[in-house]
Write a protein that holds these residues in place. Structure first.
Motif, PDB file in Angstrom:
ATOM      1  N   TYR A  78       0.905  -1.303   0.032  1.00 54.14           N
ATOM      2  CA  TYR A  78       0.071   0.116   0.125  1.00 54.14           C
ATOM      3  C   TYR A  78       0.806   1.276  -0.012  1.00 54.14           C
ATOM      4  CZ  TYR A  78      -3.654  -3.222   1.083  1.00 54.14           C
ATOM      5  OH  TYR A  78      -4.807  -4.244   1.160  1.00 54.14           O
ATOM      6  N   PRO A  79       0.513   2.228  -0.838  1.00 60.44           N
ATOM      7  CA  PRO A  79       1.386   3.475  -0.903  1.00 60.44           C
ATOM      8  C   PRO A  79       1.271   4.146   0.315  1.00 60.44           C
ATOM      9  CG  PRO A  79      -0.019   3.268  -3.046  1.00 60.44           C
ATOM     10  CD  PRO A  79      -0.491   2.120  -1.917  1.00 60.44           C
ATOM     11  N   GLY A  80       2.360   4.946   0.631  1.00 59.72           N
ATOM     12  CA  GLY A  80       2.359   5.713   1.974  1.00 59.72           C
ATOM     13  C   GLY A  80       2.525   4.725   3.169  1.00 59.72           C
ATOM     14  N   THR A  81       3.284   3.618   3.043  1.00 59.46           N
ATOM     15  CA  THR A  81       3.264   2.770   4.280  1.00 59.46           C
ATOM     16  C   THR A  81       4.899   2.106   4.278  1.00 59.46           C
ATOM     17  OG1 THR A  81       2.695   0.884   3.111  1.00 59.46           O
ATOM     18  CG2 THR A  81       0.749   1.780   4.099  1.00 59.46           C
ATOM     19  N   ILE A  82       5.115   1.953   5.341  1.00 58.09           N
ATOM     20  CA  ILE A  82       6.370   0.791   5.694  1.00 58.09           C
ATOM     21  C   ILE A  82       5.826  -0.409   6.251  1.00 58.09           C
ATOM     22  CG2 ILE A  82       8.210   0.555   6.947  1.00 58.09           C
ATOM     23  CD1 ILE A  82       8.796   3.627   7.394  1.00 58.09           C
ATOM     24  N   GLN A  83       6.088  -1.349   5.237  1.00 58.37           N
ATOM     25  CA  GLN A  83       5.580  -2.781   5.529  1.00 58.37           C
ATOM     26  C   GLN A  83       6.882  -3.570   5.694  1.00 58.37           C
ATOM     27  OE1 GLN A  83       2.412  -2.197   2.350  1.00 58.37           O
ATOM     28  NE2 GLN A  83       1.897  -3.928   3.448  1.00 58.37           N
TER      29      GLN A  83
END
Length: 177
Positions: A78-83
């Motif tokens: 998902y864009p805008g995340t750190i996974q």
């Protein structure tokens, strides 16, 4: 004597097998504009390095809907995340490919992790490509360590790379104004 040798051989095999990591910590940083703001798939799979070099994007993308025995993990990014992911490594210790299925890839969309498998990998994504990836360096042996700088010489004769006087301006993408 042969029973003792068998025990030593078994113990050696166990210890050597324990040296290879059984999982890789994969950290994926996806800024808000990644993939034009749309979720995308990440695919981690065991690969033959020679075949990896010649794979088409469409061949890899097909494995999301119909995974074969080489696929170790799939995930939605998902864009805008750190996974963060923990990926099990193959028992045979083969090479791994981490593929990011951008809507419109423009540049590097996958990376190859060759043995020896690292314990952690950090990947930063851009709009339609992998911006950077980093694998912690292996601890060098005493023979590979750089020599200490000679007395009186700054930096041991090594020069720092020069930075450009003016950094290029990065393109701006949609978002709140």
């Amino acid at each position: 004597m042969s029973a003792r040798l068998n025990r030593l051989t078994t113990l050696s095999a166990l210890l050597l097998g324990a040296c290879a990591p059984s999982t890789i910590n994969l950290n994926v940083k996806s800024p808000p504009g990644t993939n034009l703001g749309r979720p995308m798939y990440m695919l981690v799979r065991e690969v033959d390095p020679k075949q990896y070099a010649n794979e088409a994007y469409s061949e890899v993308a097909e494995k999301v809907g119909a995974p074969d025995n080489t696929v170790l993990q799939t995930a939605v990014i998902y864009p805008g995340t750190i996974q963060r992911f923990q990926v099990k490594t193959p028992k045979e210790g083969g090479a791994l490919a981490v593929s990011f299925l951008f809507t419109a890839p423009d540049g590097n969309w996958q990376l190859l992790l060759s043995p020896p498998t690292p314990t952690a990998v950090d990947v930063e994504l851009a709009v339609s490509r992998i911006l950077s990836d980093s694998v912690p360096p292996a601890i060098p042996s005493e023979q590979q360590q750089p020599a200490a700088p000679e007395e009186g010489k700054k930096g041991g004769g090594l020069e720092m790379p020069k930075l450009p006087e003016k950094m290029p301006e990065l393109p701006k993408f949609g978002g709140s104004k």
